[in-house]
Design a protein around this motif. Sequence first.
Motif, mmCIF file in Angstrom:
data_model
loop_
_atom_site.group_PDB
_atom_site.id
_atom_site.type_symbol
_atom_site.label_atom_id
_atom_site.label_comp_id
_atom_site.label_asym_id
_atom_site.label_seq_id
_atom_site.Cartn_x
_atom_site.Cartn_y
_atom_site.Cartn_z
ATOM 1 N N LEU A 1 21.853 12.235 -82.119
ATOM 2 C CA LEU A 1 21.066 13.199 -81.362
ATOM 3 C C LEU A 1 19.883 12.526 -80.673
ATOM 4 O O LEU A 1 19.631 12.777 -79.486
ATOM 5 C CB LEU A 1 20.571 14.319 -82.274
ATOM 6 C CG LEU A 1 19.618 15.332 -81.641
ATOM 7 C CD1 LEU A 1 20.317 16.124 -80.545
ATOM 8 C CD2 LEU A 1 19.041 16.251 -82.691
ATOM 9 N N LEU A 2 19.185 11.671 -81.381
ATOM 10 C CA LEU A 2 18.031 10.978 -80.787
ATOM 11 C C LEU A 2 18.456 10.101 -79.617
ATOM 12 O O LEU A 2 17.771 10.048 -78.592
ATOM 13 C CB LEU A 2 17.297 10.159 -81.847
ATOM 14 C CG LEU A 2 16.616 10.970 -82.956
ATOM 15 C CD1 LEU A 2 15.989 10.036 -83.980
ATOM 16 C CD2 LEU A 2 15.598 11.935 -82.392
ATOM 17 N N LYS A 3 19.592 9.431 -79.742
ATOM 18 C CA LYS A 3 20.082 8.583 -78.649
ATOM 19 C C LYS A 3 20.470 9.425 -77.435
ATOM 20 O O LYS A 3 20.175 9.064 -76.300
ATOM 21 C CB LYS A 3 21.268 7.749 -79.114
ATOM 22 C CG LYS A 3 21.772 6.784 -78.048
ATOM 23 C CD LYS A 3 22.951 5.989 -78.551
ATOM 24 C CE LYS A 3 22.409 4.700 -79.132
ATOM 25 N NZ LYS A 3 23.470 3.750 -79.472
ATOM 26 N N VAL A 4 21.124 10.549 -77.684
ATOM 27 C CA VAL A 4 21.513 11.437 -76.578
ATOM 28 C C VAL A 4 20.264 11.954 -75.866
ATOM 29 O O VAL A 4 20.197 11.950 -74.631
ATOM 30 C CB VAL A 4 22.396 12.610 -77.081
ATOM 31 C CG1 VAL A 4 22.546 13.689 -76.026
ATOM 32 C CG2 VAL A 4 23.754 12.097 -77.528
ATOM 33 N N LEU A 5 19.261 12.382 -76.617
ATOM 34 C CA LEU A 5 18.023 12.878 -76.008
ATOM 35 C C LEU A 5 17.311 11.782 -75.223
ATOM 36 O O LEU A 5 16.746 12.040 -74.155
ATOM 37 C CB LEU A 5 17.098 13.447 -77.080
ATOM 38 C CG LEU A 5 17.572 14.735 -77.753
ATOM 39 C CD1 LEU A 5 16.624 15.123 -78.883
ATOM 40 C CD2 LEU A 5 17.736 15.852 -76.751
ATOM 41 N N GLU A 6 17.367 10.554 -75.725
ATOM 42 C CA GLU A 6 16.728 9.418 -75.043
ATOM 43 C C GLU A 6 17.396 9.108 -73.713
ATOM 44 O O GLU A 6 16.740 8.812 -72.729
ATOM 45 C CB GLU A 6 16.803 8.186 -75.958
ATOM 46 C CG GLU A 6 16.304 6.920 -75.335
ATOM 47 C CD GLU A 6 16.591 5.721 -76.245
ATOM 48 O OE1 GLU A 6 16.988 4.670 -75.701
ATOM 49 O OE2 GLU A 6 16.417 5.848 -77.461
ATOM 50 N N THR B 1 19.308 11.172 -71.864
ATOM 51 C CA THR B 1 19.527 12.326 -70.993
ATOM 52 C C THR B 1 18.518 12.335 -69.850
ATOM 53 O O THR B 1 17.327 12.116 -70.062
ATOM 54 C CB THR B 1 19.418 13.629 -71.813
ATOM 55 O OG1 THR B 1 20.429 13.620 -72.807
ATOM 56 C CG2 THR B 1 19.609 14.852 -70.916
ATOM 57 N N TRP C 1 16.414 14.447 -67.675
ATOM 58 C CA TRP C 1 15.884 15.807 -67.668
ATOM 59 C C TRP C 1 15.371 16.150 -66.271
ATOM 60 O O TRP C 1 14.790 15.324 -65.596
ATOM 61 C CB TRP C 1 14.764 15.943 -68.680
ATOM 62 C CG TRP C 1 15.214 15.658 -70.089
ATOM 63 C CD1 TRP C 1 15.047 14.511 -70.779
ATOM 64 C CD2 TRP C 1 15.931 16.538 -70.941
ATOM 65 N NE1 TRP C 1 15.622 14.608 -72.020
ATOM 66 C CE2 TRP C 1 16.167 15.844 -72.157
ATOM 67 C CE3 TRP C 1 16.402 17.836 -70.821
ATOM 68 C CZ2 TRP C 1 16.848 16.415 -73.223
ATOM 69 C CZ3 TRP C 1 17.077 18.393 -71.897
ATOM 70 C CH2 TRP C 1 17.292 17.688 -73.066
#
Length: 108
Positions: free
Chosen positions: A98-103, A105, A107
């Motif tokens: 999840l942290l990697k995906v948020l990093e 992404t 926005w």
Amino acid sequence: MSSQGNRDAHFQSGVLLAALGTFFAIEGPLNTYARAGKLFPGPHLYAGAGLVVLWSFAAACVPAMQKGSDTARSLHIGLNAAGTGLFAWQVVSGWPILLKVLEKTQWP
């Protein structure tokens, strides 16, 4: 206790959990493949697949439980306890993902 409808509530909750869990166990890898063009085999993927298998085995015990089988009841409880452990591992192994995906992404 049987007049409170706990069996029916438990059954409905189980059906909802199994349906949503199976949906997301399929949607997650499909989403990953659509975004990255490949899957990343590892503990998170294997735990999710294993969890769906345990849920299906636990659900398969229901007809025998309805006929009064204590063996099926014990197996159902054991499979769901193991599934709870796999779900906990899903959370632990999914956090870095999840942290990697948020990093990564973009926005708006």
